[in-house]
Design a protein around this motif. Structure first.
Motif, PDB file in Angstrom:
ATOM      1  N   LEU A   1       2.076   6.881  -6.721  1.00  0.00           N
ATOM      2  CA  LEU A   1       1.012   7.820  -7.121  1.00  0.00           C
ATOM      3  C   LEU A   1       1.416   9.259  -6.783  1.00  0.00           C
ATOM      4  O   LEU A   1       1.200  10.171  -7.580  1.00  0.00           O
TER       5      LEU A   1
ATOM      6  N   ALA B   1       0.835  -1.213   0.000  1.00  0.00           N
ATOM      7  CA  ALA B   1       0.000   0.000   0.000  1.00  0.00           C
ATOM      8  C   ALA B   1       0.862   1.253   0.000  1.00  0.00           C
ATOM      9  O   ALA B   1       0.627   2.179  -0.774  1.00  0.00           O
TER      10      ALA B   1
ATOM     11  N   SER C   1       4.315   3.856   5.348  1.00  0.00           N
ATOM     12  CA  SER C   1       4.767   2.523   5.774  1.00  0.00           C
ATOM     13  C   SER C   1       4.964   2.548   7.294  1.00  0.00           C
ATOM     14  O   SER C   1       5.388   3.555   7.856  1.00  0.00           O
TER      15      SER C   1
ATOM     16  N   TYR D   1      -3.293  14.879  -9.217  1.00  0.00           N
ATOM     17  CA  TYR D   1      -4.623  14.289  -9.436  1.00  0.00           C
ATOM     18  C   TYR D   1      -5.170  13.591  -8.185  1.00  0.00           C
ATOM     19  O   TYR D   1      -6.278  13.079  -8.205  1.00  0.00           O
ATOM     20  N   LEU D   2      -4.361  13.547  -7.134  1.00  0.00           N
ATOM     21  CA  LEU D   2      -4.835  12.888  -5.912  1.00  0.00           C
ATOM     22  C   LEU D   2      -5.712  13.851  -5.115  1.00  0.00           C
ATOM     23  O   LEU D   2      -5.309  15.000  -4.879  1.00  0.00           O
ATOM     24  N   ARG D   3      -6.854  13.365  -4.716  1.00  0.00           N
ATOM     25  CA  ARG D   3      -7.764  14.231  -3.953  1.00  0.00           C
ATOM     26  C   ARG D   3      -7.248  14.436  -2.533  1.00  0.00           C
ATOM     27  O   ARG D   3      -6.654  13.541  -1.944  1.00  0.00           O
TER      28      ARG D   3
ATOM     29  N   ASP E   1     -12.116  13.494   1.223  1.00  0.00           N
ATOM     30  CA  ASP E   1     -13.071  12.480   0.756  1.00  0.00           C
ATOM     31  C   ASP E   1     -14.432  13.133   0.448  1.00  0.00           C
ATOM     32  O   ASP E   1     -14.566  14.366   0.510  1.00  0.00           O
TER      33      ASP E   1
ATOM     34  N   CYS F   1       1.699  11.257 -10.102  1.00  0.00           N
ATOM     35  CA  CYS F   1       0.488  12.041 -10.419  1.00  0.00           C
ATOM     36  C   CYS F   1      -0.096  12.651  -9.146  1.00  0.00           C
ATOM     37  O   CYS F   1      -1.277  12.442  -8.841  1.00  0.00           O
TER      38      CYS F   1
ATOM     39  N   ILE G   1       2.610   1.716  -3.395  1.00  0.00           N
ATOM     40  CA  ILE G   1       1.679   2.179  -4.441  1.00  0.00           C
ATOM     41  C   ILE G   1       1.380   3.664  -4.223  1.00  0.00           C
ATOM     42  O   ILE G   1       1.385   4.459  -5.170  1.00  0.00           O
ATOM     43  N   TYR G   2       1.172   4.025  -2.962  1.00  0.00           N
ATOM     44  CA  TYR G   2       0.899   5.440  -2.662  1.00  0.00           C
ATOM     45  C   TYR G   2       2.098   6.313  -3.065  1.00  0.00           C
ATOM     46  O   TYR G   2       1.931   7.380  -3.666  1.00  0.00           O
ATOM     47  N   ASN G   3       3.314   5.854  -2.740  1.00  0.00           N
ATOM     48  CA  ASN G   3       4.512   6.627  -3.096  1.00  0.00           C
ATOM     49  C   ASN G   3       4.597   6.863  -4.597  1.00  0.00           C
ATOM     50  O   ASN G   3       4.958   7.943  -5.049  1.00  0.00           O
TER      51      ASN G   3
ATOM     52  N   LEU H   1      -7.913  13.388   3.600  1.00  0.00           N
ATOM     53  CA  LEU H   1      -7.437  12.013   3.373  1.00  0.00           C
ATOM     54  C   LEU H   1      -5.995  11.901   3.844  1.00  0.00           C
ATOM     55  O   LEU H   1      -5.144  12.682   3.420  1.00  0.00           O
ATOM     56  N   LYS H   2      -5.761  10.939   4.719  1.00  0.00           N
ATOM     57  CA  LYS H   2      -4.402  10.780   5.258  1.00  0.00           C
ATOM     58  C   LYS H   2      -3.525  10.037   4.247  1.00  0.00           C
ATOM     59  O   LYS H   2      -4.018   9.146   3.554  1.00  0.00           O
ATOM     60  N   PRO H   3      -2.261  10.388   4.174  1.00  0.00           N
ATOM     61  CA  PRO H   3      -1.361   9.642   3.286  1.00  0.00           C
ATOM     62  C   PRO H   3      -1.154   8.209   3.791  1.00  0.00           C
ATOM     63  O   PRO H   3      -1.323   7.940   4.986  1.00  0.00           O
ATOM     64  N   VAL H   4      -0.816   7.320   2.880  1.00  0.00           N
ATOM     65  CA  VAL H   4      -0.581   5.918   3.267  1.00  0.00           C
ATOM     66  C   VAL H   4       0.917   5.759   3.530  1.00  0.00           C
ATOM     67  O   VAL H   4       1.720   5.729   2.610  1.00  0.00           O
TER      68      VAL H   4
END
Lengths: 485, 392
Positions: free
Chosen positions: A388, A381, A411, A395-397, A400, A392, A384-386, A406-409
């Motif tokens: 994104l 997770a 590690s 384009y991340l909102r 919500d 991009c 994948i977040y890194n 929205l908190k970052p994901v």
């Protein structure tokens, strides 16, 4: 602005005189009238002294000289001289009659004072650095600030003079009250500064105009201070060859930068650096201090570890390619590293590494368990977040559908090493080939000797030795196959 | 009696992580190279983004330029991640992907993507079925994604100094390296990585494991992302030394190198850096600006989206652009590795090896207590094969 001098005529021949003395009509209960009376008395005294000097043919200098003669010297005159009278006399002389003779006299006196300071500075131990005593810490931590402090302490007037001379006509860089003065002056732009590019960069960094201006002033001031210190250090070196602190550092620096000998000699003649021979001597002295620093390092820093690797070098060939096998030199280089945040207090014991425990290893131990699989989900997770965010992010909102952030994901931290700077001491290069097991034994023995490890002290201890696969494998062969008394 | 100093029993050798990382890149290139420059092969992607295919020697299966391989691998992984997320948001082009992403909760998207791909054994299970009910392209893409994310985590953990994540990845690498595919067998690191994992889990005590953690990475600059494996620093030191070695190095030059330059080569750097900083001089030749790679990543991601690489289509054996033949399968490193470990052979060999090399020596020491002689092993002696004397 100079004060207008009253004419001697107006002093000596008052336009109005009254026969009645002033004290006779003064009302002593009025302080103002008392003050006027006092001024009048002094004025009359000056007139009478002046008349007396004129009549006798003497000058004020003769009177002062006579006053200061040892046998007649009154404590009051000397006290007056000491408490700024002498300085006032010089200032008065320079202001009233700034002839070349006066200037020469003042400069001669200043020369004597500055020479004394210069001798004191150039003789100071802080400015002296024999090549043979140079150490690794000294060359790594050399600072112009320290040099400036030494200069300020030993030669404050000399530093002040150089500071005055180096002041720009457009900007006052005096150390006292500098900031306030600089804020109101225009900064001359350097020829090699590309203002347009800098403006763009600053805009990107979010710097304001005022901030950039202040930063520029700080940089420029620092540069001027460094040049001043260099000038004074060069003057010291010119007056006394042993006052070579800066020159020794520069000589060593030139050696580290692979500067050709001829260039070094030219810089030596200019007084900027010591000569090639001295630089070479300094390099050898630092090498010696580095070797000494290694001794006992394992005991000083119990968490330290050596790491070694091989150097393959093809000598006397044009290209470093494998076709030149006959010219291949196999050497071994390495270092001892220590992470200050490791918190290891003593060298670990042999019982901390117990290969008998291998009997307990089971198949399931090598496969991921439930906990590791859950951790693995977080791994995927966060990665994948890194990606994104990197590819991009726009384009991340941010929120919500309900408007919540929205908190970052991230590690999950597992075993984060503290932020630290590793202490690294390189080992002398060994003319041995680590690919040969017998050579590896000698390499290990040499390194052990360098770091102060001997048979008695390391009995029942374990020290990690690092390297690549070949190094680690041959190290294992070494202890297994070597038997020595 | 052989003294501890003679036998150097105090030494505990451990291989560094930089060379292991190189071995893993090599492994991934071998596992995913596939046939020539056909669609989906590594060479095909290199040509697509106009990279030099010489970075990896495809015939010898060796890395020629590690930095180039690492960069290319990272870009390819990023593209696969984006394509996988695009599949989750039902987008088939870059513009649609960006539109959809901006209108969705990215946490939910990531969560659903993980559910699809987190099972490391999913491809192994898929491959148990017949070819008609399989999708080779999907399997290959999923494998690359799974492998790539672990590699990325490993590299990031090294940079940031989170040795816990490094240990986690090491376990997966140890499994990957146990695979028995002929094209992806790296015998040296197969043993070494497994040994390291076993040592960390069983052989080392808690304190010693802690010691290893603090010795595995070094941070010469002191910056938060300045960590690197200890053997990588060794390589940097060697490069610094080589910079100072004249081409006509003679015995006197070797002596100077060994005794004078060797001990202070790092001091040279400190001295230079200190002076640059102190006088505020511009450090030229420090090209730290990164080349913008988004176009390459986007090119690959768009291709993957177009090929529907992450859309499961039963019976698909090749990419849409490749009409003939069947696409070759990437090696399922995790699945094959687990099979090997589960067979018990790996554990058995490991135990034999460790008992023979380490424990036997302890017994020898007890037996030879009264011996007092010097004996250095030569090539061909028992226990040492000729390979030990050949440079790696």
């Amino acid at each position: 602005m100079t004060e207008r001098r009253p004419s001697s005529r107006s002093l000596r021949r008052p336009s109005y005189m009254h026969a009645m003395p002033l004290y006779a009509i003064t009302d002593f209960s009025d302080p103002h009238q008392v003050q006027l009376l006092h001024q009048d008395t002094i004025k009359n005294l000056h007139t009478s002294v002046s008349d007396m000097l004129e009549a006798s043919g003497l000058t004020l200098f003769d009177i002062l000289q006579e006053e200061l003669r040892a046998e007649v010297a009154s404590g009051k005159t000397i006290e007056w001289m000491d408490s700024g009278g002498a300085a006032s006399l010089i200032q008065l002389a320079f202001r009233i009659s700034s002839t070349s003779q006066v200037k020469k006299t003042i400069c001669d006196i200043a020369g004597i004072i500055l020479k004394q300071e210069m001798q004191q500075l150039s003789g100071s131990p802080a400015m002296r650095k024999p090549a043979k005593t140079l150490t690794a810490d000294e060359v790594s931590n050399f600072s112009f600030d320290l040099l400036r402090n030494e200069i300020r302490e030993a030669a404050p007037r000399l530093e002040s003079l150089i500071e005055t001379l180096s002041q720009s006509s457009q900007c006052n860089y005096s150390s006292t009250g500098y900031a306030g003065k600089c804020m109101n002056v225009s900064i001359p732009s350097d020829d090699d500064t590309d203002d347009e590019t800098e403006n763009e960069l600053d805009a990107e960094r979010g710097y304001g105009v005022e901030e950039r201006r202040k930063q520029k002033i700080r940089v420029r001031m620092r540069r001027v201070q460094t040049i001043r210190a260099t000038v004074i250090a060069c003057l010291c070196y010119a007056s006394r060859q042993r006052a070579n602190r800066l020159q020794m550092q520069m000589g060593y620096y030139l050696s580290t930068a692979n500067t050709p000998k001829r260039v070094m000699e030219v810089l030596h003649q200019l007084g900027i650096a010591v000569g090639y021979t001295s630089s070479n001597r300094a390099v050898k002295a630092v090498a010696k201090s580095c070797r000494e620093r290694l001794e006992g390092m394992i005991w000083k820093y119990p968490g330290a570890f050596p790491s070694i690797d091989n150097i393959n070098f093809y000598a006397h060939v044009r290209d470093q390619t494998q076709h030149n096998q006959s010219k291949l030199l196999n050497l071994t280089a390495g270092y001892i590293g220590w992470n200050p945040g490791s918190g290891i207090k003593e060298i670990l014991r042999a019982c901390d590494v117990d290969y008998r425990r291998v009997k307990d290893v089971e198949t399931l131990d090598l496969l991921p368990n439930e906990r590791e699989m859950s951790r693995h989900s977080n791994l995927m997770a966060s990665e994948i977040y890194n990606v994104l965010v990197e590819r991009c992010a726009e384009y991340l909102r941010k929120t919500d559908s309900k408007g919540k952030d929205l908190k970052p994901v991230r590690s999950w931290p597992q075993y984060q090493l503290p932020q630290q700077k590793t202490i690294v001491h390189t080992l002398p290069v060994l003319n041995r080939n680590e690919a040969v097991v017998t050579d590896m034994c000698k390499i290990l023995r040499s390194i052990s000797a360098m770091v102060g490890v001997d048979a008695d002290t390391v009995r029942n201890r374990k020290i990690l030795f690092k390297g690549d696969y070949l190094t680690a494998r041959n190290m294992r062969y070494g202890p297994v196959n070597t038997k020595i008394n | 009696m052989s003294s501890p100093d003679g036998q150097m029993k105090f030494i505990e050798p451990a291989a560094g992580l930089f060379h292991l990382q190189m071995a893993i890149v090599n492994l991934l290139f071998c596992a995913h190279r596939r046939g020539g420059d056909r669609v989906g092969s590594l060479q095909y992607w290199m040509n697509e983004v106009k990279r030099n295919t010489g970075m990896f020697h495809f015939e010898n299966r060796t890395i020629k330029d590690f930095r180039a391989c690492d960069r290319f691998l990272n870009h390819l992984i990023d593209a696969h991640v984006l394509a996988a997320v695009a599949e989750e948001v039902q987008a088939d082009s870059w513009h649609r992907f960006c539109e959809k992403l901006s209108s969705m909760n990215f946490r939910k998207v990531i969560s659903s993507a993980i559910k699809c791909y987190q099972d490391q054994g999913m491809v192994f299970k898929m491959r148990e079925k017949t070819l008609d009910s399989r999708d080779i392209i999907y399997e290959n893409s999923v494998l690359f994604l799974q492998h790539g994310l672990i590699y990325k985590r490993f590299a990031n953990a090294i940079r940031s100094g989170d040795i816990g994540w490094v240990e986690h990845c090491l376990k997966y690498f140890a499994i990957w390296l146990q695979n028995n595919d002929r094209t992806t067998t790296l015998k040296n690191y197969q043993k070494e990585c497994l040994r390291l994992v076993v040592c960390l889990q069983h052989i080392y005590s808690g304190d010693f494991r802690n010691y290893w953690r603090h010795c595995a990475l070094v941070n010469p600059s002191g910056s938060p992302t300045g960590y690197m494996p200890c053997d990588q620093l060794c390589e940097l030191i060697i490069r610094m030394l080589k910079d100072r070695m004249p081409s006509n190095l003679d015995p006197a030059g070797i002596d100077f190198l060994c005794s004078v330059l060797g001990p202070q080569v790092i001091v040279f750097k400190h001295c230079r850096d200190n002076l640059y900083r102190d006088v505020g001089a511009a450090e030229h030749y420090q090209h730290s600006s990164k080349v913008e790679s988004i176009n390459d990543v986007r090119t690959i991601a768009e291709k993957l989206m177009k090929q529907k690489a992450f859309t499961k289509a039963v019976g698909r054996v090749n990419y849409a652009d490749e009409i003939n033949g069947k696409a070759s399968s990437a090696v399922d490193l995790f699945g094959l590795g687990c099979c090997q470990i589960a067979s018990g052979k790996v554990i058995r060999e490991l135990k034999e090896r460790l008992i023979n090399s380490e424990l036997k020596d302890d017994e020898d020491e007890d037996e030879d207590e009264d011996e007092d002689f010097v004996q250095i092993a030569e090539p061909g002696a028992a226990g040492i094969d000729e390979d030990n004397f050949i440079a790696f």
